[in-house]
Design an enzyme around this catalytic site. Structure first.
Site, PDB file in Angstrom:
ATOM      1  N   TYR A 160      25.912  23.346 -20.196  1.00 39.54           N
ATOM      2  CA  TYR A 160      25.640  22.074 -19.533  1.00 39.54           C
ATOM      3  C   TYR A 160      25.873  20.885 -20.459  1.00 39.54           C
ATOM      4  O   TYR A 160      26.563  19.929 -20.112  1.00 39.54           O
ATOM      5  CB  TYR A 160      24.219  22.059 -18.964  1.00 39.54           C
ATOM      6  CG  TYR A 160      24.139  22.670 -17.590  1.00 39.54           C
ATOM      7  CD1 TYR A 160      24.602  23.962 -17.355  1.00 39.54           C
ATOM      8  CD2 TYR A 160      23.612  21.971 -16.521  1.00 39.54           C
ATOM      9  CE1 TYR A 160      24.551  24.532 -16.101  1.00 39.54           C
ATOM     10  CE2 TYR A 160      23.546  22.537 -15.254  1.00 39.54           C
ATOM     11  CZ  TYR A 160      24.009  23.806 -15.051  1.00 39.54           C
ATOM     12  OH  TYR A 160      23.960  24.375 -13.804  1.00 39.54           O
ATOM     13  N   ASN A 178      17.544  24.857  -8.617  1.00 40.64           N
ATOM     14  CA  ASN A 178      18.131  24.870  -7.277  1.00 40.64           C
ATOM     15  C   ASN A 178      17.027  24.820  -6.223  1.00 40.64           C
ATOM     16  O   ASN A 178      15.831  24.838  -6.548  1.00 40.64           O
ATOM     17  CB  ASN A 178      18.975  26.126  -7.070  1.00 40.64           C
ATOM     18  CG  ASN A 178      20.305  26.076  -7.798  1.00 40.64           C
ATOM     19  OD1 ASN A 178      20.940  25.024  -7.888  1.00 40.64           O
ATOM     20  ND2 ASN A 178      20.738  27.204  -8.327  1.00 40.64           N
ATOM     21  N   HIS A 212      28.651  21.404  -8.632  1.00 45.05           N
ATOM     22  CA  HIS A 212      27.681  20.393  -8.193  1.00 45.05           C
ATOM     23  C   HIS A 212      28.291  18.990  -8.182  1.00 45.05           C
ATOM     24  O   HIS A 212      27.639  18.009  -8.550  1.00 45.05           O
ATOM     25  CB  HIS A 212      26.432  20.414  -9.069  1.00 45.05           C
ATOM     26  CG  HIS A 212      25.645  21.695  -9.005  1.00 45.05           C
ATOM     27  ND1 HIS A 212      24.713  21.933  -8.024  1.00 45.05           N
ATOM     28  CD2 HIS A 212      25.666  22.802  -9.770  1.00 45.05           C
ATOM     29  CE1 HIS A 212      24.183  23.142  -8.206  1.00 45.05           C
ATOM     30  NE2 HIS A 212      24.757  23.688  -9.263  1.00 45.05           N
TER      31      HIS A 212
END
Length: 481
Positions: A337, A127, A54
């Protein structure tokens, strides 16, 4: 109007920003020219590592307004009052491309939201699709490698992509969406967003519900065909940013309706599919959409780097009333993350303006690189816990109720999972024109892929629907019996 003085980072005024200091008119530059050295050194350091995944992204600030009551499902204060507004930050992105990649490429789009609530930050990191390519986070590094550059050629590899997809049948649902009309949205405001994972709500009575989050665009869906995207990229590589930034500057604020699907906790043991499987959707006939509120993006950040490049979204950011589920990919992301942000931005990334909560922050995390804020406890003697100096303490009233879904710990396989019914159902929802574009998109994406891999993938299409496989074969120029 008097202008501000130009200074060094230490605050010293700069007499000349045009010429370096030299020994004579034609002599060498002097090492003592600290202003020159500072300027060059900062330029060398003004880039930070791009996101591994991303990397190419666009974002804006806005609000979430609650329009419907869901307090019987969750005690989260963000939902406690109809009309309540919560400030938020959104970032949209492609998965595979680097920071300089073209916006109008066929790819899944990230749809990441950060809500600055009175109980802390809630990040919903999803998403523009309700499913994903894998159901176990163990496979994520492998999948991403197929989307990145080949280690020898340094080119994107369709061979690697289709090899992986054909060997991992669970990817078929997401592949079908990616290769459909929705694979190249015109701009962020023309696509839906999904939390994708199964999360959980729990209410004040300690009752747990499983939940999926949906954000339905109010601008309508707009997408490019492959042919249109080629022309668009030839004119501009920044079309997503132009669409989003331009619409907000004009006052045409993008909006989405927020919905949830709610599943009672013990229903998870009754469904024919695994409700925690990221490759599956919940049928709306069984768990209908419940409207929650409206998301609006109404401000472009004054500094893109500060608020979008420094934005750090993580599923680990939840607030009381919202929790997790046994979703294997979600469980992996809870770690990966936040860990990626500590590497990319630094130990104290959540104190940066884009990530700083509006609620009070109290912890005992100590020191580290770029500790640029005060001792959180407000008392220098209270730097450990427990302590006798009135430092922050735990509060058992925020304890989350236990999950009633459990089992023996082992590396479970997925031998009983059905990877073909839902992709087949999706395929059968398409009209003839949409199906033909799907066939053509897949055939184009398979250009140069070896025959063995193509045949393996075609058999997966056949299992979803014989017409699916036949259509792709015809688009590839194969003889169809």
């Amino acid at each position: 109007m008097s202008k501000k003085k130009l200074t060094t980072t230490g605050g010293a005024p700069i007499a000349s920003n045009q010429h370096s200091k030299t020994a004579g008119q034609r002599g060498p530059v002097l090492l003592e020219d600290y202003q020159l050295i500072e300027k060059l050194a900062h330029q060398n350091r003004e880039r930070i590592p791009e996101r591994v995944v991303h990397a190419k992204g666009w974002g804006a600030q806005g609000t979430l307004t609650i329009t419907h009551d869901i307090t019987k499902y969750t005690s989260a204060k963000i939902f406690d009052t109809i009309g309540k507004q919560t400030p938020m930050l959104a970032r949209f992105s492609t998965v595979a491309g680097e920071q300089g990649a073209a916006d109008a490429e066929r790819d899944v789009r990230g749809f990441a939201l950060k809500f600055y609530t009175e109980e802390g930050n809630w990040d919903l990191v999803g998403n523009n699709t309700p499913v994903f390519f894998i159901r176990d986070g163990y496979k994520f590094p492998d999948f991403i490698r197929t989307q990145k550059r080949h280690p020898k050629t340094n080119l994107r590899s369709p061979e690697a992509m289709w090899d992986f997809w054909s060997l991992v049948p669970e990817s078929l649902h997401q592949v079908t969406i990616l290769m459909s009309d929705r694979g190249i949205p015109v701009g962020p405001q023309y696509m839906n967003g999904y939390g994708s994972h199964t999360f959980s709500f729990y209410n004040k009575e300690g009752e747990r519900y499983w939940v999926k989050f949906h954000f339905k665009t109010q601008q309508g869906h707009k997408h490019y065909t492959n042919e249109e995207s080629v022309k668009v990229i030839g004119k501009s590589r920044e079309t997503f940013q132009e669409e989003l930034y331009g619409s907000i500057e004009k006052g045409d604020f993008p909006k989405w309706k927020m919905y949830v699907q709610i599943m009672p906790e013990m229903d998870a043991e009754k469904t024919s599919y695994n409700p925690f499987d990221l490759t599956k959707v919940w049928p709306h006939s069984d768990y209908p959409l419940i409207e929650v509120g409206e998301l609006e993006l109404n401000k472009n950040p004054d500094n893109y780097f500060q608020y979008i490049e420094n934005a750090a979204f993580s599923p680990s950011n939840v607030v009381p009333g919202i929790g997790f589920s046994p979703d294997k990919v979600l469980q992996s992301r809870i770690f990966s993350y936040a860990d990626a942000h500590r590497y990319r931005l630094g130990t104290h990334y959540e104190a940066l303006p884009a990530n700083k909560p509006v609620s009070e922050v109290n912890h005992y995390h100590k020191d580290g690189s770029m500790r640029f804020f005060d001792n959180n406890s407000g008392n220098p003697d209270a730097y450990y816990e427990p302590n006798s100096f009135n430092g922050p303490v735990e509060d058992e009233s925020f304890a989350e109720p236990p999950m009633r879904i459990s089992g023996d710990a082992t590396r479970y396989g997925n031998e009983t999972d059905d990877d073909f019914t839902q992709p087949g159902n999706l395929f059968r929802m398409f009209n003839d024109e949409q199906k033909q574009r799907l066939f053509n998109n897949i055939a184009e994406a398979m250009d140069g892929v070896s025959e063995e891999i193509i045949e393996r993938q075609l058999k997966l299409f056949d299992k979803a629907d014989p017409a699916y496989g036949a259509g792709v074969r015809k688009a590839l120029g194969m003889v169809v019996a």
